[in-house]
Design a protein around this motif. Sequence first.
Motif: not given
Length: 693
Positions: A325-336
């Motif tokens: 489960x990954x929270x605050x997914x809006x902050x996950x950039x393309x490379x990550x």
Amino acid sequence: MIRKRARDTDTLDLFAAAVEQAQTLCTADTLDLLRHWADAGVLRRLDVALAAWVHEQDPHIAPCAVVAVTLLAHMEGRGYSCLPLADLVHTPNAVLGWEAQELPALQALWTQLPLRLDDWLQALQASALVRDVGLQADHAQPLVLAASGTPQPLLYLRRYWDYERMVAAHILQRSQAPTVALDEPSARQWLDKFFPATPDACNWQKVACALALRGHFSVITGGPGTGKTYTAARLLALLFATTPNADQLRVALAAPTGKAAARLKQSIESALQHLQVSVGSALNLPALVQRVGAARTLHSLLGARPGTRHWGYHAGRPLDVDVLIVDEASMVHLEMMSALLEALPPNARLILLGDKDQLASVEAGAVLGDLCRDAAAGRYGTATLGFVERVAGETIPQSFHALGAAPALAQHTVMLRASRRFDGPIAALAMAVNAGDAADSLQVLQDDVTQHGERARIALRQDGYLPAVHALALLGRGDAPGYGAYVEALQRWADVKNGAEIEAVHHRWVCDVLQAFDRFRLLCAVREGAWGVAGLNQSIVSALRAQGVIAPEGEWYAGRPVMVMRNDAALGVFNGDIGMALPSAAAGNPLRVYFLQGDDLRSVSVARLAHVETAFAMTVHKSQGSEFEHTALVLSAHAGGVLGRELVYTGITRAREHFTLMAERPGLLSTAIASPTRRASGLLRFLQGELHS
């Protein structure tokens, strides 16, 4: 990345005049012009350096191709994963968003460049450094031209083309895979137990859990208070109840920052504890809590290797998880996101949680925004509607049915629509901003001030009076706290130090200081200037020194709040973590930086923390994943293109009880609300089958 504003408009004007008088521009002249733009602060030197390297490798490259490469690098620095060439050619400032004093230079250059998109495409296709996908073989060219035969061609730096292609391939594979075998009657019983009947027309939380049961990929999006982690906790309990050999289920929690990871763990544990009351002895939820390890940052989860783009976990050495489960997914950039999907075992479940309307990551890409482009519309197909009816007992309203073909991704995406916690004037303001209604936003602010006076939940000040910002930080307003509680807690050190049992009371004192500090935060649109992070931090430090609250000089002092700016796995600190320098309980009371994780503390010697910044004020970007009792959003008149709707919305939604907006001049709020951020990306076109590798 926030670009510098033009510092030398006279230079720009002179070059605009020179370009207008020129008959033609050769590539070398074009590069010289671009270098002067970098000197004036319009471009980064890195942008021009890439174009210069391309020219060195291909001396015959056309001027327009050099301009395209420069602006591709420039927009990558502003979060674009690619450059939309048609928009650039026909309406360049719609892409670039430059300020009025910069436009004459831009317009003058455009008079020397081809008018037709086809001419730009031919110039790029003529270079051996550019691969036109579908027409040319892949020879590891550093630049990629995609969809050149369509009205909307895209130019990529190669690695971003690879990231988007890989992310899309993994998501399509997961969303189109056969559904997971499921005992539907058993799932229905558990869902009914976990979600008591409500008056809502459709319980979207229940729908989200049901859909996540049948696949290996799920997206759950929603605004503040809609219950994303509440839903994720029930999904975990549901998996625990319905999975064979559930005692062997490997569960991991992660988020982009340490603060967000800690909040995710606390929220899920709290939700599971409350759920145990209603479940009784039918399910051993404490055992599930034990199986869920400590929430981690994505850097820590993937085994970040300092100084490289490589990770400890990857396709050849996948993560040891069954559920992530990954929270605050809006902050996950393309490379990550690319690295995460590569490292995830094919049969593991991935659940992404986040608010699609928040700011995207600082780095390139807007993955959650792309994935949730149609989330509000639903677009559920017949199979999905029937599954939800059988397994969740919920009827999805007609307005959310697919009118034609049902997109595969939409069948794994649920938008939570009812806020059960976030209400009142702060919620009304956030909704008005998100809807792009500047007039309504101002009305909400003014109504609250009028009705409640000093006890207003929200407040607006836009007269440019900077001392008012400083006073708000130190004193708060009415019931809305500033840093006063932090100062009071800090000053209790004398009692702690001179007490009989320092070891016993030191832990509690450190927690008190950190918790008091987290009641309030100044959030800024920009880093530089008196209305930015740097200026406000300096002003607050000076005021606290003048009051004798902190040491009169020195980089390190008791009470210095710091933000970690670089991942350091060896120390266990990661970009975005917030700590506080405080005296330790050891002999001589040396300073250590303490980090609060739930009720636990960890600390690091100040001598070992090289990459930190003072954090009385922070950017809105860095605040994501955090909440504060009172949040003050400070808008600088020099924020330029950074000032957008998503930034204001994100700042507002960091506030739990009180929100204050302070603007350097009137009109900034309206300008921001009228400027939604739209990052160029090809990810959605990959997912829709419009782009091919």
